[in-house]
Design a protein around this motif. Sequence first.
Motif, PDB file in Angstrom:
ATOM      1  N   ASP A 119       0.809  -1.190  -0.062  1.00  0.00           N
ATOM      2  CA  ASP A 119       0.039  -0.016  -0.237  1.00  0.00           C
ATOM      3  C   ASP A 119       1.003   1.339   0.040  1.00  0.00           C
ATOM      4  O   ASP A 119       1.622   1.839   1.074  1.00  0.00           O
ATOM      5  CB  ASP A 119      -0.840   0.055   1.192  1.00  0.00           C
ATOM      6  CG  ASP A 119      -1.528  -1.323   1.279  1.00  0.00           C
ATOM      7  OD1 ASP A 119      -2.801  -1.306   1.058  1.00  0.00           O
ATOM      8  OD2 ASP A 119      -0.869  -2.225   1.685  1.00  0.00           O
ATOM      9  N   ASP A 187     -10.656   1.742  -0.600  1.00  0.00           N
ATOM     10  CA  ASP A 187      -9.729   0.866   0.336  1.00  0.00           C
ATOM     11  C   ASP A 187     -10.376  -0.088   1.507  1.00  0.00           C
ATOM     12  O   ASP A 187      -9.583  -0.364   2.357  1.00  0.00           O
ATOM     13  CB  ASP A 187      -8.471   1.824   0.803  1.00  0.00           C
ATOM     14  CG  ASP A 187      -7.306   1.240   0.905  1.00  0.00           C
ATOM     15  OD1 ASP A 187      -6.948   0.003   0.487  1.00  0.00           O
ATOM     16  OD2 ASP A 187      -6.451   2.072   1.425  1.00  0.00           O
ATOM     17  N   GLN A 224      -8.100  -1.847   7.185  1.00  0.00           N
ATOM     18  CA  GLN A 224      -8.200  -1.172   5.780  1.00  0.00           C
ATOM     19  C   GLN A 224      -7.943  -2.457   4.916  1.00  0.00           C
ATOM     20  O   GLN A 224      -6.722  -3.336   5.130  1.00  0.00           O
ATOM     21  CB  GLN A 224      -7.232  -0.128   5.954  1.00  0.00           C
ATOM     22  CG  GLN A 224      -7.017   0.732   4.469  1.00  0.00           C
ATOM     23  CD  GLN A 224      -8.063   1.746   5.073  1.00  0.00           C
ATOM     24  OE1 GLN A 224      -7.571   2.978   5.439  1.00  0.00           O
ATOM     25  NE2 GLN A 224      -9.137   1.752   4.045  1.00  0.00           N
ATOM     26  N   SER A 225      -8.116  -2.355   3.344  1.00  0.00           N
ATOM     27  CA  SER A 225      -7.705  -3.226   2.656  1.00  0.00           C
ATOM     28  C   SER A 225      -6.287  -3.033   2.466  1.00  0.00           C
ATOM     29  O   SER A 225      -5.717  -2.219   2.278  1.00  0.00           O
ATOM     30  CB  SER A 225      -8.480  -3.168   1.291  1.00  0.00           C
ATOM     31  OG  SER A 225      -9.882  -3.661   1.435  1.00  0.00           O
ATOM     32  N   THR A 226      -5.521  -4.431   2.616  1.00  0.00           N
ATOM     33  CA  THR A 226      -4.245  -4.157   2.726  1.00  0.00           C
ATOM     34  C   THR A 226      -3.247  -4.966   1.722  1.00  0.00           C
ATOM     35  O   THR A 226      -4.027  -6.257   1.372  1.00  0.00           O
ATOM     36  CB  THR A 226      -3.570  -4.643   4.213  1.00  0.00           C
ATOM     37  OG1 THR A 226      -4.130  -3.864   5.171  1.00  0.00           O
ATOM     38  CG2 THR A 226      -1.985  -4.647   4.290  1.00  0.00           C
ATOM     39  N   ASN A 228      -3.186  -4.350  -1.251  1.00  0.00           N
ATOM     40  CA  ASN A 228      -3.924  -4.129  -2.554  1.00  0.00           C
ATOM     41  C   ASN A 228      -3.490  -2.929  -3.236  1.00  0.00           C
ATOM     42  O   ASN A 228      -4.181  -2.232  -4.172  1.00  0.00           O
ATOM     43  CB  ASN A 228      -5.384  -3.646  -2.021  1.00  0.00           C
ATOM     44  CG  ASN A 228      -5.545  -2.689  -1.373  1.00  0.00           C
ATOM     45  OD1 ASN A 228      -4.693  -1.951  -0.680  1.00  0.00           O
ATOM     46  ND2 ASN A 228      -6.901  -2.076  -1.335  1.00  0.00           N
ATOM     47  N   LEU A 230      -2.909  -0.007  -3.095  1.00  0.00           N
ATOM     48  CA  LEU A 230      -3.867   1.258  -2.970  1.00  0.00           C
ATOM     49  C   LEU A 230      -3.708   1.765  -1.442  1.00  0.00           C
ATOM     50  O   LEU A 230      -4.123   1.022  -0.275  1.00  0.00           O
ATOM     51  CB  LEU A 230      -5.407   0.983  -3.014  1.00  0.00           C
ATOM     52  CG  LEU A 230      -6.292   2.046  -3.114  1.00  0.00           C
ATOM     53  CD1 LEU A 230      -6.195   3.066  -4.089  1.00  0.00           C
ATOM     54  CD2 LEU A 230      -7.783   1.469  -3.027  1.00  0.00           C
ATOM     55  N   GLY A 231      -3.590   3.141  -1.021  1.00  0.00           N
ATOM     56  CA  GLY A 231      -3.498   3.800  -0.073  1.00  0.00           C
ATOM     57  C   GLY A 231      -2.996   3.308   1.166  1.00  0.00           C
ATOM     58  O   GLY A 231      -1.736   3.250   1.218  1.00  0.00           O
ATOM     59  N   CYS A 232      -3.640   3.076   2.315  1.00  0.00           N
ATOM     60  CA  CYS A 232      -3.159   2.713   3.603  1.00  0.00           C
ATOM     61  C   CYS A 232      -3.334   1.101   4.046  1.00  0.00           C
ATOM     62  O   CYS A 232      -4.142   0.340   3.082  1.00  0.00           O
ATOM     63  CB  CYS A 232      -4.014   3.407   4.458  1.00  0.00           C
ATOM     64  SG  CYS A 232      -3.268   5.062   4.408  1.00  0.00           S
ATOM     65  N   ALA A 233      -2.675   0.807   4.747  1.00  0.00           N
ATOM     66  CA  ALA A 233      -2.910  -0.715   5.359  1.00  0.00           C
ATOM     67  C   ALA A 233      -3.754  -0.629   6.702  1.00  0.00           C
ATOM     68  O   ALA A 233      -3.891   0.462   7.277  1.00  0.00           O
ATOM     69  CB  ALA A 233      -1.669  -1.273   5.863  1.00  0.00           C
TER      70      ALA A 233
END
Length: 452
Positions: A119, A187, A224-226, A228, A230-233
Amino acid sequence: MKKLLAVLLVTVFVLMLFVGAKGSEPLFVSESSSVSYEEAVPDEVIVGFKEGVNLDVARKNVENVINGKLAKKGLKNFAVFKLPKGISVNAVKAILSHDSNVEYVEPNYVAHAFSVPNDPYFSPFQWNFYDYGMLSNGYASKYGIQAVSSWNITRGAGVKVAIIDTGVAYEDYFDPVKGQQYKLAPDLANTKFDTANAHDFVNNDAHANDDNGHGTHVCGTIAQSTNNSLGCAGIAYEATILPIKVLDASGSGTYDAIANGIIWAADHGARVINMSLGGSQGSTTLYNAVKYAYDKGVVIVCAAGNDGRPILSYPAAYSECISVGATRFDGKRVRYSNYGTGLTLVAPGGDTSVDQNKDGYGDGILQQTILQSSTSPADPTQFGYYFFQGTSMATPHVVGVASLVLSVHPEFSNVQVKQALISTAKDLGKAGYDKYYGYGLVNAYGAINWKP
Ligand SMILES: [Ca+2]
Ligand SMILES: [Ca+2]
Ligand SMILES: [Ca+2]
Protein backbone atom coordinates in the motif's frame (compact mmCIF):
# COMPACT_ATOMS: atom_id res chain seq x y z
CA MET A 1 -37.94 13.64 37.84
CA LYS A 2 -35.09 11.56 36.62
CA LYS A 3 -33.06 12.93 33.79
CA LEU A 4 -34.08 11.42 30.52
CA LEU A 5 -31.48 9.06 29.10
CA ALA A 6 -31.84 10.74 25.78
CA VAL A 7 -30.19 13.91 26.99
CA LEU A 8 -26.99 12.05 27.73
CA LEU A 9 -25.14 12.50 24.53
CA VAL A 10 -21.84 10.97 23.71
CA THR A 11 -19.41 12.32 21.27
CA VAL A 12 -16.72 10.84 19.15
CA PHE A 13 -13.21 11.47 20.29
CA VAL A 14 -11.62 12.78 17.20
CA LEU A 15 -10.05 16.04 16.28
CA MET A 16 -9.98 16.27 12.57
CA LEU A 17 -7.38 17.86 10.45
CA PHE A 18 -8.78 19.13 7.23
CA VAL A 19 -6.03 19.24 4.75
CA GLY A 20 -8.18 20.66 2.04
CA ALA A 21 -8.60 17.53 -0.02
CA LYS A 22 -11.15 17.89 -2.75
CA GLY A 23 -12.85 15.24 -4.78
CA SER A 24 -11.95 11.61 -4.45
CA GLU A 25 -8.31 12.18 -5.21
CA PRO A 26 -5.95 10.95 -2.53
CA LEU A 27 -4.13 13.51 -0.47
CA PHE A 28 -0.71 12.53 -1.59
CA VAL A 29 1.21 12.19 -4.72
CA SER A 30 4.37 10.85 -3.27
CA GLU A 31 6.92 8.23 -4.10
CA SER A 32 7.08 5.70 -1.30
CA SER A 33 10.41 5.40 0.38
CA SER A 34 11.41 1.97 1.56
CA VAL A 35 11.05 0.80 5.11
CA SER A 36 14.01 -0.87 6.76
CA TYR A 37 15.30 -2.06 10.10
CA GLU A 38 18.05 -0.77 12.31
CA GLU A 39 18.47 -3.84 14.43
CA ALA A 40 21.43 -5.99 15.30
CA VAL A 41 22.23 -8.77 17.76
CA PRO A 42 23.18 -6.72 20.83
CA ASP A 43 26.12 -8.81 22.10
CA GLU A 44 27.67 -9.94 18.82
CA VAL A 45 30.06 -8.49 16.31
CA ILE A 46 31.23 -9.64 12.90
CA VAL A 47 34.93 -9.29 12.18
CA GLY A 48 36.19 -9.56 8.59
CA PHE A 49 39.79 -10.58 8.00
CA LYS A 50 42.15 -9.61 5.22
CA GLU A 51 42.80 -12.03 2.38
CA GLY A 52 45.62 -14.46 3.00
CA VAL A 53 45.87 -14.18 6.79
CA ASN A 54 46.04 -17.28 8.93
CA LEU A 55 42.44 -17.35 10.16
CA ASP A 56 43.09 -19.55 13.21
CA VAL A 57 45.73 -17.13 14.45
CA ALA A 58 43.71 -14.06 13.52
CA ARG A 59 40.55 -15.29 15.30
CA LYS A 60 42.49 -16.29 18.41
CA ASN A 61 44.09 -12.86 18.47
CA VAL A 62 40.70 -11.13 18.30
CA GLU A 63 39.38 -13.28 21.15
CA ASN A 64 42.30 -12.22 23.30
CA VAL A 65 42.22 -8.53 22.42
CA ILE A 66 38.48 -7.99 22.89
CA ASN A 67 38.13 -10.56 25.65
CA GLY A 68 35.29 -12.16 23.66
CA LYS A 69 34.49 -15.68 22.47
CA LEU A 70 34.44 -16.91 18.90
CA ALA A 71 30.75 -17.73 18.29
CA LYS A 72 30.65 -18.80 14.64
CA LYS A 73 33.17 -19.18 11.84
CA GLY A 74 32.00 -17.76 8.55
CA LEU A 75 32.37 -19.81 5.37
CA LYS A 76 34.80 -17.23 4.05
CA ASN A 77 37.12 -14.87 5.90
CA PHE A 78 34.78 -13.52 8.55
CA ALA A 79 33.71 -14.68 12.00
CA VAL A 80 31.14 -13.83 14.66
CA PHE A 81 32.34 -13.03 18.19
CA LYS A 82 30.34 -12.89 21.40
CA LEU A 83 31.04 -9.61 23.19
CA PRO A 84 31.61 -9.36 26.91
CA LYS A 85 28.96 -7.36 28.81
CA GLY A 86 29.16 -3.61 28.36
CA ILE A 87 31.43 -3.63 25.31
CA SER A 88 29.96 -1.99 22.22
CA VAL A 89 30.62 -2.72 18.59
CA ASN A 90 32.19 0.73 18.28
CA ALA A 91 34.59 -0.04 21.12
CA VAL A 92 35.61 -3.26 19.38
CA LYS A 93 36.08 -1.31 16.18
CA ALA A 94 38.43 1.09 17.94
CA ILE A 95 40.41 -1.70 19.60
CA LEU A 96 40.75 -3.73 16.40
CA SER A 97 41.76 -0.75 14.29
CA HIS A 98 45.29 -1.63 15.39
CA ASP A 99 45.00 -5.28 14.33
CA SER A 100 46.63 -5.66 10.92
CA ASN A 101 44.71 -8.90 10.22
CA VAL A 102 41.35 -7.16 10.43
CA GLU A 103 39.66 -5.73 7.36
CA TYR A 104 36.40 -4.51 8.95
CA VAL A 105 34.21 -4.71 12.05
CA GLU A 106 30.43 -4.43 11.95
CA PRO A 107 27.28 -5.28 13.94
CA ASN A 108 25.62 -8.61 13.25
CA TYR A 109 22.47 -7.14 11.77
CA VAL A 110 19.19 -9.00 11.83
CA ALA A 111 17.09 -9.51 8.73
CA HIS A 112 13.41 -10.21 9.07
CA ALA A 113 11.27 -12.41 6.91
CA PHE A 114 8.58 -9.79 6.78
CA SER A 115 7.02 -8.23 3.82
CA VAL A 116 6.08 -4.62 4.01
CA PRO A 117 2.64 -4.18 2.49
CA ASN A 118 2.52 -2.68 -0.97
CA ASP A 119 0.00 0.00 0.00
CA PRO A 120 1.73 3.18 -1.21
CA TYR A 121 1.02 5.32 1.86
CA PHE A 122 2.28 2.68 4.28
CA SER A 123 5.67 4.26 4.04
CA PRO A 124 6.36 6.78 5.43
CA PHE A 125 2.94 7.75 6.79
CA GLN A 126 1.84 4.72 8.82
CA TRP A 127 4.70 4.84 11.34
CA ASN A 128 2.11 3.93 13.98
CA PHE A 129 2.08 0.31 12.70
CA TYR A 130 5.85 -0.13 12.40
CA ASP A 131 8.12 -2.48 14.29
CA TYR A 132 10.57 -0.75 16.62
CA GLY A 133 13.31 0.92 14.64
CA MET A 134 11.71 0.86 11.21
CA LEU A 135 12.32 4.08 9.36
CA SER A 136 9.66 6.62 8.52
CA ASN A 137 11.08 9.20 6.15
CA GLY A 138 14.54 8.34 7.53
CA TYR A 139 13.47 8.71 11.16
CA ALA A 140 13.34 5.60 13.35
CA SER A 141 9.80 4.88 14.54
CA LYS A 142 10.33 3.49 18.02
CA TYR A 143 6.75 3.68 19.24
CA GLY A 144 4.72 1.86 16.64
CA ILE A 145 2.72 -1.22 17.58
CA GLN A 146 4.90 -3.88 15.86
CA ALA A 147 2.20 -4.94 13.42
CA VAL A 148 4.66 -5.67 10.61
CA SER A 149 6.38 -8.69 12.18
CA SER A 150 2.99 -9.86 13.46
CA TRP A 151 1.65 -10.11 9.90
CA ASN A 152 3.96 -13.06 9.28
CA ILE A 153 1.93 -14.96 11.86
CA THR A 154 -1.61 -13.62 11.58
CA ARG A 155 -3.74 -11.02 9.87
CA GLY A 156 -6.77 -11.47 12.08
CA ALA A 157 -8.66 -14.09 10.07
CA GLY A 158 -11.64 -15.70 11.79
CA VAL A 159 -12.30 -12.89 14.27
CA LYS A 160 -15.42 -10.72 14.15
CA VAL A 161 -15.00 -7.13 15.30
CA ALA A 162 -17.92 -4.78 15.97
CA ILE A 163 -17.36 -1.10 15.28
CA ILE A 164 -19.94 0.86 17.28
CA ASP A 165 -19.67 4.30 15.77
CA THR A 166 -21.03 6.62 13.06
CA GLY A 167 -21.27 3.68 10.64
CA VAL A 168 -18.84 2.41 8.04
CA ALA A 169 -18.59 2.91 4.27
CA TYR A 170 -18.97 -0.85 3.75
CA GLU A 171 -21.53 -1.06 0.92
CA ASP A 172 -23.02 0.63 -2.10
CA TYR A 173 -26.55 1.45 -0.98
CA PHE A 174 -29.24 3.96 -1.83
CA ASP A 175 -31.28 4.91 1.23
CA PRO A 176 -34.81 5.59 -0.08
CA VAL A 177 -35.90 7.30 3.15
CA LYS A 178 -33.14 9.87 3.14
CA GLY A 179 -32.70 9.89 -0.60
CA GLN A 180 -29.01 9.42 0.03
CA GLN A 181 -26.50 7.33 -1.91
CA TYR A 182 -23.72 5.57 0.03
CA LYS A 183 -20.64 3.94 -1.44
CA LEU A 184 -18.18 1.26 -0.40
CA ALA A 185 -14.82 2.89 0.34
CA PRO A 186 -12.33 1.81 -2.37
CA ASP A 187 -9.74 0.89 0.26
CA LEU A 188 -12.26 -1.32 2.07
CA ALA A 189 -13.13 -3.23 -1.12
CA ASN A 190 -11.17 -6.33 -0.03
CA THR A 191 -12.19 -6.10 3.63
CA LYS A 192 -14.65 -8.66 4.99
CA PHE A 193 -17.92 -7.35 6.42
CA ASP A 194 -20.76 -9.07 8.19
CA THR A 195 -23.26 -7.20 6.03
CA ALA A 196 -26.15 -9.47 7.01
CA ASN A 197 -25.96 -8.37 10.64
CA ALA A 198 -25.00 -4.73 10.22
CA HIS A 199 -27.39 -2.45 12.09
CA ASP A 200 -28.24 1.22 12.39
CA PHE A 201 -29.68 2.25 15.78
CA VAL A 202 -29.94 5.91 14.73
CA ASN A 203 -32.27 5.39 11.78
CA ASN A 204 -33.38 1.92 12.86
CA ASP A 205 -32.60 -0.04 9.75
CA ALA A 206 -30.18 -2.72 8.62
CA HIS A 207 -27.74 -0.36 6.86
CA ALA A 208 -25.03 1.09 9.11
CA ASN A 209 -23.78 3.59 6.54
CA ASP A 210 -21.41 6.33 7.59
CA ASP A 211 -22.56 9.94 7.11
CA ASN A 212 -19.77 11.43 9.23
CA GLY A 213 -16.47 9.70 8.40
CA HIS A 214 -15.34 8.86 11.90
CA GLY A 215 -16.39 5.20 11.89
CA THR A 216 -14.92 4.56 8.44
CA HIS A 217 -11.56 5.97 9.56
CA VAL A 218 -11.63 3.77 12.67
CA CYS A 219 -12.49 0.80 10.45
CA GLY A 220 -9.47 1.61 8.29
CA THR A 221 -7.09 1.35 11.22
CA ILE A 222 -8.52 -2.04 12.15
CA ALA A 223 -8.98 -3.55 8.71
CA GLN A 224 -8.17 -1.25 5.78
CA SER A 225 -7.75 -3.45 2.70
CA THR A 226 -4.05 -4.24 2.72
CA ASN A 227 -1.59 -5.38 0.05
CA ASN A 228 -4.00 -4.11 -2.56
CA SER A 229 -1.52 -1.54 -3.94
CA LEU A 230 -3.85 1.22 -2.78
CA GLY A 231 -3.65 3.81 -0.05
CA CYS A 232 -3.19 2.56 3.49
CA ALA A 233 -2.89 -0.68 5.45
CA GLY A 234 -4.92 -1.90 8.43
CA ILE A 235 -3.84 -3.96 11.44
CA ALA A 236 -6.14 -7.01 11.35
CA TYR A 237 -7.04 -6.82 7.69
CA GLU A 238 -8.39 -10.38 7.45
CA ALA A 239 -10.81 -9.90 10.34
CA THR A 240 -14.54 -9.55 9.70
CA ILE A 241 -16.08 -6.19 10.53
CA LEU A 242 -19.60 -5.84 11.93
CA PRO A 243 -20.67 -2.20 11.41
CA ILE A 244 -23.09 -0.84 14.01
CA LYS A 245 -24.27 2.76 13.76
CA VAL A 246 -25.16 4.53 17.01
CA LEU A 247 -23.85 8.06 16.29
CA ASP A 248 -25.41 10.48 13.84
CA ALA A 249 -23.87 12.66 11.13
CA SER A 250 -22.62 15.11 13.76
CA GLY A 251 -20.89 12.32 15.69
CA SER A 252 -23.31 12.25 18.62
CA GLY A 253 -25.65 9.58 19.90
CA THR A 254 -27.72 8.56 22.87
CA TYR A 255 -26.87 6.01 25.53
CA ASP A 256 -29.86 3.84 24.63
CA ALA A 257 -28.53 3.48 21.06
CA ILE A 258 -25.06 2.64 22.34
CA ALA A 259 -26.41 0.12 24.84
CA ASN A 260 -28.40 -1.50 22.04
CA GLY A 261 -25.30 -1.53 19.85
CA ILE A 262 -23.26 -3.31 22.51
CA ILE A 263 -25.96 -5.93 23.10
CA TRP A 264 -26.38 -6.39 19.34
CA ALA A 265 -22.65 -6.92 18.89
CA ALA A 266 -22.53 -9.50 21.68
CA ASP A 267 -25.55 -11.32 20.24
CA HIS A 268 -24.13 -11.43 16.70
CA GLY A 269 -20.79 -13.08 17.28
CA ALA A 270 -18.47 -10.14 17.85
CA ARG A 271 -15.40 -11.13 19.87
CA VAL A 272 -14.11 -7.57 20.06
CA ILE A 273 -15.98 -4.26 20.28
CA ASN A 274 -14.47 -0.92 19.28
CA MET A 275 -15.99 2.12 20.96
CA SER A 276 -14.15 5.27 19.96
CA LEU A 277 -16.75 7.30 21.80
CA GLY A 278 -17.85 8.27 25.24
CA GLY A 279 -19.81 10.54 27.53
CA SER A 280 -19.06 12.20 30.84
CA GLN A 281 -21.77 10.35 32.78
CA GLY A 282 -22.07 6.80 33.97
CA SER A 283 -25.40 5.11 33.33
CA THR A 284 -27.07 1.92 34.49
CA THR A 285 -28.32 1.21 30.95
CA LEU A 286 -24.84 1.59 29.53
CA TYR A 287 -23.18 -0.39 32.30
CA ASN A 288 -25.65 -3.26 32.05
CA ALA A 289 -24.98 -3.55 28.33
CA VAL A 290 -21.23 -3.55 28.90
CA LYS A 291 -21.61 -6.19 31.60
CA TYR A 292 -23.80 -8.31 29.32
CA ALA A 293 -21.18 -8.31 26.54
CA TYR A 294 -18.34 -8.81 29.00
CA ASP A 295 -20.05 -11.82 30.54
CA LYS A 296 -20.39 -13.26 27.04
CA GLY A 297 -16.61 -13.05 26.70
CA VAL A 298 -16.40 -10.02 24.43
CA VAL A 299 -13.26 -7.87 24.54
CA ILE A 300 -14.54 -4.30 24.91
CA VAL A 301 -12.12 -1.52 24.01
CA CYS A 302 -12.98 2.14 24.62
CA ALA A 303 -11.40 5.56 24.10
CA ALA A 304 -10.30 7.37 27.27
CA GLY A 305 -11.43 10.75 25.94
CA ASN A 306 -9.84 13.90 24.56
CA ASP A 307 -10.23 16.44 27.34
CA GLY A 308 -6.63 16.21 28.51
CA ARG A 309 -8.00 15.69 32.02
CA PRO A 310 -7.37 13.14 34.78
CA ILE A 311 -10.70 11.45 34.22
CA LEU A 312 -11.86 8.57 32.05
CA SER A 313 -15.00 8.83 29.96
CA TYR A 314 -17.82 6.29 29.97
CA PRO A 315 -17.84 3.47 29.02
CA ALA A 316 -13.99 3.54 29.20
CA ALA A 317 -14.18 4.05 32.97
CA TYR A 318 -15.87 0.68 33.56
CA SER A 319 -13.40 -1.98 34.66
CA GLU A 320 -14.95 -4.43 32.15
CA CYS A 321 -13.58 -2.20 29.38
CA ILE A 322 -10.02 -1.82 28.16
CA SER A 323 -9.47 1.95 28.16
CA VAL A 324 -7.05 3.48 25.72
CA GLY A 325 -5.05 6.72 25.79
CA ALA A 326 -3.06 8.22 22.93
CA THR A 327 0.64 8.55 22.15
CA ARG A 328 2.49 10.21 19.28
CA PHE A 329 5.54 9.53 17.07
CA ASP A 330 8.05 10.03 19.90
CA GLY A 331 6.09 7.83 22.30
CA LYS A 332 4.92 10.67 24.50
CA ARG A 333 1.33 10.92 25.69
CA VAL A 334 -0.50 13.50 23.59
CA ARG A 335 -1.83 16.46 25.58
CA TYR A 336 -5.46 15.83 24.67
CA SER A 337 -5.40 12.27 26.01
CA ASN A 338 -7.33 11.67 29.23
CA TYR A 339 -5.55 9.75 31.96
CA GLY A 340 -6.05 8.45 35.47
CA THR A 341 -5.99 5.31 37.54
CA GLY A 342 -7.89 2.76 35.52
CA LEU A 343 -6.34 3.70 32.19
CA THR A 344 -5.37 0.34 30.68
CA LEU A 345 -3.11 1.01 27.72
CA VAL A 346 -1.91 3.61 25.27
CA ALA A 347 -1.63 3.36 21.49
CA PRO A 348 -0.76 5.80 18.73
CA GLY A 349 -3.50 8.40 18.45
CA GLY A 350 -1.35 10.93 16.65
CA ASP A 351 -0.46 14.57 17.20
CA THR A 352 -1.12 16.74 14.18
CA SER A 353 0.46 19.74 15.89
CA VAL A 354 3.94 18.29 15.34
CA ASP A 355 5.83 16.74 12.40
CA GLN A 356 8.45 14.64 14.14
CA ASN A 357 9.19 12.45 11.11
CA LYS A 358 9.45 15.58 8.97
CA ASP A 359 7.34 14.20 6.13
CA GLY A 360 5.57 17.52 5.68
CA TYR A 361 2.39 16.44 7.47
CA GLY A 362 1.34 16.66 11.10
CA ASP A 363 1.76 13.26 12.72
CA GLY A 364 -1.85 12.08 12.70
CA ILE A 365 -3.19 8.62 11.96
CA LEU A 366 -3.75 8.22 8.23
CA GLN A 367 -6.65 6.16 6.84
CA GLN A 368 -9.24 6.49 4.12
CA THR A 369 -12.68 7.84 4.87
CA ILE A 370 -15.55 9.67 3.24
CA LEU A 371 -14.90 13.16 1.94
CA GLN A 372 -14.50 15.67 4.75
CA SER A 373 -15.24 19.35 4.47
CA SER A 374 -15.15 22.19 6.96
CA THR A 375 -17.98 24.01 5.20
CA SER A 376 -20.46 21.30 4.19
CA PRO A 377 -21.49 17.85 5.43
CA ALA A 378 -19.27 14.88 4.67
CA ASP A 379 -19.97 13.30 1.28
CA PRO A 380 -20.49 9.52 1.60
CA THR A 381 -19.96 8.96 -2.12
CA GLN A 382 -16.44 10.37 -2.27
CA PHE A 383 -13.28 9.44 -0.44
CA GLY A 384 -9.92 10.72 0.63
CA TYR A 385 -7.07 9.84 2.98
CA TYR A 386 -7.07 11.93 6.14
CA PHE A 387 -4.84 12.39 9.13
CA PHE A 388 -7.07 12.22 12.22
CA GLN A 389 -5.90 12.40 15.80
CA GLY A 390 -7.52 11.42 19.07
CA THR A 391 -8.07 8.60 21.52
CA SER A 392 -10.62 7.55 18.90
CA MET A 393 -7.66 6.68 16.68
CA ALA A 394 -5.69 4.98 19.47
CA THR A 395 -8.58 2.65 20.37
CA PRO A 396 -8.74 0.76 17.03
CA HIS A 397 -5.00 0.02 17.35
CA VAL A 398 -5.76 -1.95 20.51
CA VAL A 399 -8.79 -3.53 18.86
CA GLY A 400 -6.66 -4.57 15.89
CA VAL A 401 -4.09 -6.15 18.18
CA ALA A 402 -6.77 -7.91 20.28
CA SER A 403 -8.12 -9.33 17.00
CA LEU A 404 -4.69 -10.62 16.02
CA VAL A 405 -4.40 -12.31 19.43
CA LEU A 406 -7.81 -13.97 19.06
CA SER A 407 -6.95 -15.10 15.55
CA VAL A 408 -3.94 -17.02 16.89
CA HIS A 409 -5.76 -18.06 20.09
CA PRO A 410 -9.49 -18.34 19.40
CA GLU A 411 -9.79 -20.22 22.69
CA PHE A 412 -8.69 -17.23 24.76
CA SER A 413 -11.20 -15.60 27.11
CA ASN A 414 -11.54 -11.83 27.17
CA VAL A 415 -9.58 -11.89 30.44
CA GLN A 416 -6.72 -13.73 28.74
CA VAL A 417 -6.73 -11.33 25.79
CA LYS A 418 -6.44 -8.42 28.20
CA GLN A 419 -3.65 -10.22 30.02
CA ALA A 420 -1.81 -10.74 26.72
CA LEU A 421 -2.13 -7.05 25.90
CA ILE A 422 -1.09 -5.60 29.26
CA SER A 423 1.72 -8.00 30.09
CA THR A 424 3.48 -7.43 26.75
CA ALA A 425 2.91 -3.68 26.44
CA LYS A 426 6.01 -1.50 26.10
CA ASP A 427 6.38 0.29 29.43
CA LEU A 428 6.44 4.09 29.09
CA GLY A 429 6.68 6.95 31.57
CA LYS A 430 7.33 5.94 35.16
CA ALA A 431 8.53 2.32 35.48
CA GLY A 432 5.60 -0.07 35.70
CA TYR A 433 1.93 0.84 35.64
CA ASP A 434 1.24 4.55 35.76
CA LYS A 435 -1.80 6.75 35.25
CA TYR A 436 -0.55 8.45 32.08
CA TYR A 437 0.37 5.36 30.04
CA GLY A 438 -1.43 2.57 31.89
CA TYR A 439 0.51 -0.67 31.35
CA GLY A 440 2.20 0.91 28.35
CA LEU A 441 2.12 0.97 24.56
CA VAL A 442 0.25 -1.92 22.96
CA ASN A 443 2.63 -4.37 21.28
CA ALA A 444 1.15 -6.63 18.61
CA TYR A 445 4.13 -8.94 18.20
CA GLY A 446 4.48 -9.41 21.95
CA ALA A 447 0.77 -9.99 22.45
CA ILE A 448 0.34 -12.65 19.77
CA ASN A 449 3.31 -14.57 21.20
CA TRP A 450 2.11 -14.33 24.81
CA LYS A 451 1.45 -17.62 26.61
CA PRO A 452 -0.94 -17.89 29.55
CA1 LIG B 1 -4.83 -0.44 1.09
CA1 LIG C 1 4.67 13.80 9.91
CA1 LIG D 1 4.93 3.10 32.94
